[in-house]
Design a protein around this motif. Structure first.
Motif, mmCIF file in Angstrom:
data_model
loop_
_atom_site.group_PDB
_atom_site.id
_atom_site.type_symbol
_atom_site.label_atom_id
_atom_site.label_comp_id
_atom_site.label_asym_id
_atom_site.label_seq_id
_atom_site.Cartn_x
_atom_site.Cartn_y
_atom_site.Cartn_z
ATOM 1 N N ASN A 158 0.809 -1.216 0.000
ATOM 2 C CA ASN A 158 0.000 0.000 0.000
ATOM 3 C C ASN A 158 0.840 1.262 0.000
ATOM 4 O O ASN A 158 0.326 2.362 0.120
ATOM 5 C CB ASN A 158 -0.953 -0.003 1.191
ATOM 6 C CG ASN A 158 -2.069 -1.002 0.954
ATOM 7 O OD1 ASN A 158 -2.565 -1.111 -0.164
ATOM 8 N ND2 ASN A 158 -2.427 -1.761 1.973
ATOM 9 N N LEU A 159 2.155 1.068 -0.168
ATOM 10 C CA LEU A 159 3.063 2.202 -0.153
ATOM 11 C C LEU A 159 3.093 2.842 -1.544
ATOM 12 O O LEU A 159 3.273 2.149 -2.540
ATOM 13 C CB LEU A 159 4.449 1.705 0.243
ATOM 14 C CG LEU A 159 5.536 2.737 0.388
ATOM 15 C CD1 LEU A 159 5.436 3.411 1.732
ATOM 16 C CD2 LEU A 159 6.898 2.041 0.264
ATOM 17 N N ARG A 160 2.914 4.170 -1.589
ATOM 18 C CA ARG A 160 2.938 4.868 -2.877
ATOM 19 C C ARG A 160 4.367 4.965 -3.387
ATOM 20 O O ARG A 160 5.249 5.431 -2.675
ATOM 21 C CB ARG A 160 2.415 6.271 -2.675
ATOM 22 C CG ARG A 160 1.180 6.616 -3.445
ATOM 23 C CD ARG A 160 0.725 7.983 -2.973
ATOM 24 N NE ARG A 160 0.810 8.917 -4.085
ATOM 25 C CZ ARG A 160 -0.190 9.139 -4.908
ATOM 26 N NH1 ARG A 160 -1.312 8.503 -4.765
ATOM 27 N NH2 ARG A 160 -0.062 10.008 -5.895
ATOM 28 N N GLY A 161 4.590 4.524 -4.614
ATOM 29 C CA GLY A 161 5.913 4.673 -5.207
ATOM 30 C C GLY A 161 5.890 5.809 -6.214
ATOM 31 O O GLY A 161 5.024 6.680 -6.159
ATOM 32 N N ASP A 162 6.829 5.749 -7.136
ATOM 33 C CA ASP A 162 6.902 6.759 -8.186
ATOM 34 C C ASP A 162 5.812 6.489 -9.216
ATOM 35 O O ASP A 162 5.170 5.450 -9.208
ATOM 36 C CB ASP A 162 8.291 6.677 -8.830
ATOM 37 C CG ASP A 162 8.663 7.937 -9.572
ATOM 38 O OD1 ASP A 162 7.817 8.841 -9.653
ATOM 39 O OD2 ASP A 162 9.799 8.013 -10.060
ATOM 40 N N SER A 163 5.621 7.429 -10.111
ATOM 41 C CA SER A 163 4.624 7.286 -11.158
ATOM 42 C C SER A 163 5.347 7.174 -12.495
ATOM 43 O O SER A 163 6.321 7.872 -12.733
ATOM 44 C CB SER A 163 3.720 8.514 -11.131
ATOM 45 O OG SER A 163 2.685 8.353 -12.033
ATOM 46 N N PHE A 164 4.906 6.258 -13.365
ATOM 47 C CA PHE A 164 5.554 6.082 -14.665
ATOM 48 C C PHE A 164 5.481 7.370 -15.472
ATOM 49 O O PHE A 164 4.444 8.038 -15.507
ATOM 50 C CB PHE A 164 4.857 4.978 -15.474
ATOM 51 C CG PHE A 164 5.298 3.610 -15.093
ATOM 52 C CD1 PHE A 164 6.407 3.046 -15.670
ATOM 53 C CD2 PHE A 164 4.602 2.898 -14.138
ATOM 54 C CE1 PHE A 164 6.835 1.778 -15.320
ATOM 55 C CE2 PHE A 164 5.012 1.626 -13.779
ATOM 56 C CZ PHE A 164 6.131 1.062 -14.366
ATOM 57 N N LEU A 165 6.597 7.715 -16.092
ATOM 58 C CA LEU A 165 6.634 8.887 -16.957
ATOM 59 C C LEU A 165 6.136 8.450 -18.336
ATOM 60 O O LEU A 165 6.723 7.584 -18.966
ATOM 61 C CB LEU A 165 8.069 9.411 -17.032
ATOM 62 C CG LEU A 165 8.295 10.726 -17.733
ATOM 63 C CD1 LEU A 165 7.482 11.831 -17.092
ATOM 64 C CD2 LEU A 165 9.772 11.092 -17.700
ATOM 65 N N VAL A 166 5.024 9.020 -18.765
ATOM 66 C CA VAL A 166 4.488 8.729 -20.089
ATOM 67 C C VAL A 166 4.386 10.061 -20.818
ATOM 68 O O VAL A 166 3.793 11.001 -20.306
ATOM 69 C CB VAL A 166 3.108 8.053 -19.988
ATOM 70 C CG1 VAL A 166 2.521 7.830 -21.362
ATOM 71 C CG2 VAL A 166 3.230 6.729 -19.261
ATOM 72 N N VAL A 167 5.010 10.132 -21.996
ATOM 73 C CA VAL A 167 5.028 11.412 -22.715
ATOM 74 C C VAL A 167 4.457 11.250 -24.110
ATOM 75 O O VAL A 167 4.348 10.142 -24.632
ATOM 76 C CB VAL A 167 6.465 11.970 -22.841
ATOM 77 C CG1 VAL A 167 7.050 12.237 -21.482
ATOM 78 C CG2 VAL A 167 7.341 11.021 -23.624
#
Lengths: 249, 263
Positions: A158-167
Motif C-alpha cells: 500500500n506504499l505509494r511509489g513513483d509514477s511512470f513517466l508517459v510522454v
C-alpha cells in the motif's frame, strides 16, 4: 534513349522499397507495441514538352511525367489490440503516449511495456534499460506486491511509489524508429502530457493488419511486373529501331 | 538484392523459436511446478534513407523521413511465474508454496538450486529429498523410521508423531528463497533454477512471513501452462511463419521479374 524506359525503372525501384516495408511489417506481426510503416509514393515533377519549329518560339504542348519515387515512410500509430498476460510487470498504454527509457545513448521512447526487474529491484526493459518515472528510475522493493493504476502510479503493497513517466509529442511523425521497439525524438518537439490509461497485466499487440499487408504485397508485386512489361516493350521498340530501321547494307 | 527477402527470413526465424518455446510449454503441461515461458519480439534496426526534420534543397523542413526496417528478432524468452493450479494428492510429503518463494535444494556439486516442485520423498536414510534425490537446503531433515503422521505446517515446520511419545517431535524447518527478479533465474531442467546476476541474490526467510508464500501439505502445484492459450499462440505463430514465407515468395517473384528484363 526513350524517356519511358527510365520512368518504368523508377517505379520498379520504388516498388522494391515498398516490398521491403511490407516484409518488415509482416516480420513484426507478433512484435509487442510495433507500429506498421506505410510507404508514400510521389511522382517526380512533371516536365513541359514543347514543339520546336523553325523561326518560332518553342510552344508548350503538354506535360510529361518522368517517374515516381518513395517519398516518405509514414508510421501508422493507431492503437494495437491489447491482450492479457497476467504478468504484473506487463503494461500496455491504452491511448497516446510512450514510456521513457534510459539507454546508454540517452533517452528513448517505447510502447513496449514488457518489463522485468533487475537485481536492484528497478523496473527495466528486456534489454535492461531503466524505465523512467517522474522522479527518476522506477524503483520497487523486493518482496512487495506491485500494483500499477490507470494513471501509471506504482503501489508497493500500500506504499505509494513513483509514477511512470508517459510522454507524447506534438508531432509524432518525426519520431524515428531505431529498432528494439525504441524511438528517438531529436526533432519531434516538446514533450506534452499524453491522454492514456495504463493497463497492468496486458501487452499491446502490433497493429499490423495481415490481410491489408498481403493485399499490398500482391499489389506491389503486380505493379512491379507491369513496369517490367513496360520496359520489355520499350526494349523491343529499341530493338526495332537499332536492328531493323538502322540496318546497313 | 531485395532487402525484403532477408527481412522476411528474420520473421521466419523468430517464429520458429516462438514455436520451440510453445512446444516446450505444451510438453510440460503436466510437469509439477513448471512455469511457462513466453517469447517476446522486437524490431531490428532501421535503414534511414531520409532523416525527418532535415531541410530539403528548397530549404523546407522534411516532415517525415524514409526508414526501412530489417525485420524482427526474439528479444527474450521470459518465464511467467504465475501460480499453477493446486492438486490434492493426499501425499504427506507433497507440499505447495502458496505465494512467492522457492524451495532450496543442494545439488551434488555443492551448488544450491531452487524449485517450486514440492513432491518430496525420503531416501534410504530417511532424509527429505526431492524426487531427483537432492536434499532440502539449508537444514537437512531426517524422518525417523518409527515416525507416523508427518505434519508440515504453513510456516514450514516439519514434525512427526513418534511411537511411544506423547507429543509430536519437531524434525526441522523448511525455508523459502525469494529473488528480486525471478524472471532472471536460469532454468537448468529437472524443475530446477539457479541464481544469476540478473535474478539477484536469494533472500531466505521462513514461509508465511511478509512477502513469502506459505506451505500447504497434501497438495502439489501443477504447471501454469494453459493449453488453450498455447494452442492459440501456436496457431498465431504458424500463420506468422506462413505469411513471412509468402513475403519471401513475393520478393523472389520480383527478383525473377527483374531477371526477365534482359531477354
Amino acid at each position: 534513349m526513350i524517356k519511358g524506359l527510365y520512368t518504368a525503372a523508377s517505379s520498379m525501384l520504388a516498388n522494391q522499397n515498398k516490398m521491403s516495408l511490407i516484409s518488415n511489417n509482416l516480420a513484426n506481426v507478433n512484435t509487442t507495441g510495433y507500429k506498421k510503416d506505410e510507404g508514400i509514393q510521389e511522382s517526380f515533377p512533371e516536365m513541359l514538352i514543347s514543339r520546336i519549329e523553325k523561326d518560332k518560339k518553342p510552344r508548350a504542348i503538354g506535360s510529361l511525367g518522368t517517374g515516381t519515387r518513395l517519398q516518405e515512410t509514414y508510421t501508422d500509430l493507431t492503437q494495437g489490440s491489447l491482450y492479457a498476460t497476467g504478468n504484473e510487470l506487463d503494461l500496455a498504454i491504452d491511448g497516446d503516449g510512450y514510456f521513457v527509457v534510459e539507454t546508454p545513448e540517452g533517452i528513448r521512447y517505447t510502447r513496449n511495456g514488457n518489463f522485468t526487474l533487475n537485481d536492484n529491484g528497478q523496473i527495466v526493459t528486456n534489454q535492461g534499460y531503466l524505465v523512467m518515472g517522474e522522479e527518476g528510475p522506477m524503483q520497487t522493493i523486493p518482496g512487495r506486491n506491485i500494483q500499477i493504476d490507470g494513471s501509471g502510479q506504482l503501489y508497493l503493497d500500500n506504499l505509494r511509489g513513483d509514477s511512470f513517466l508517459v510522454v507524447n509529442f506534438p508531432n509524432t511523425d518525426q519520431l524515428t524508429k531505431i529498432g528494439d521497439n525504441l524511438y528517438t525524438s531529436e526533432v519531434a518537439g516538446e514533450e506534452e502530457l499524453a491522454d492514456f490509461q495504463i493497463r497492468q497485466g496486458y501487452l499491446e499487440n502490433s497493429n499490423v493488419n495481415v490481410v491489408q499487408e498481403m493485399v499490398k504485397m500482391i499489389e506491389t508485386n503486380r505493379y512491379y511486373t507491369a513496369n517490367q512489361k513496360v520496359i520489355t516493350a520499350y526494349d523491343s521498340t529499341l530493338d526495332k529501331v537499332v536492328n531493323s530501321v538502322g540496318s546497313i547494307g | 538484392m531485395i532487402s525484403a527477402l532477408w527481412t522476411a527470413a528474420t520473421g521466419m526465424n523468430g517464429q520458429q523459436t516462438n514455436i520451440d518455446v510453445i512446444s516446450n510449454n505444451l510438453a510440460n503441461v503436466n510437469t509439477t511446478g513448471f512455469k511457462k515461458s513466453r517469447a517476446s519480439f522486437q524490431d531490428l534496426m532501421y535503414h534511414n534513407l531520409k532523416q525527418p526534420g532535415t531541410t530539403n534543397a528548397q530549404g523546407a523542413e522534411i516532415p517525415v523521413g524514409i526508414e526501412i526496417g530489417h525485420g524482427s528478432k526474439i528479444s527474450a524468452t521470459q518465464k511467467i511465474f504465475t501460480e499453477g493450479d493446486l492438486q490434492n494428492t493426499e501425499g504427506a510429503l507433497d507440499i505447495v508454496i502458496k505465494g512467492d518463494g522457492f524451495l532450496q535444494v543442494l545439488l551434488p556439486n555443492g551448488e544450491i538450486a531452487y524449485t517450486r516442485d514440492g513432491s518430496l520423498s525420503q531416501d534410504s536414510t530417511g532424509r527429505l529429498v526431492t524426487s531427483d534425490g537432492y536434499p532440502i537446503y539449508p537444514e537437512e531433515i531426517y524422518i525417523p523410521e518409527d515416525a507416523s503422521a508427518i505434519g508440515i505446517t504453513s510456516d514450514g515446520t516439519v514434525s512427526a508423531e513418534i511411537d511411544g511419545q506423547d507429543e509430536a517431535e519437531q524434525l526441522g524447518q523448511i525455508e523459502l528463497a525469494r529473488f528480486s527478479n525471478p524472471a532472471g533465474l536460469n532454468s537448468i531442467g529437472n524443475n530446477l533454477y539457479t541464481a544469476t546476476v540478473a535474478s539477484g541474490d536469494p533472500v531466505v526467510n521462513t514461509p508465511g512471513s511478509a512477502g513469502y508464500g506459505s506451505i500447504e501439505q497434501n497438495f502439489l502445484e501443477m504447471s501454469n501452462v494453459k493449453v488453450v492459450e498455447e494452442m492459440v499462440n501456436m496457431i498465431a505463430a504458424q500463420r506468422a511463419y506462413e505469411i513471412n514465407s509468402k513475403a519471401i515468395q513475393a520478393a523472389d517473384d520480383m527478383l525473377s521479374t527483374a531477371n526477365q528484363l534482359k531477354r
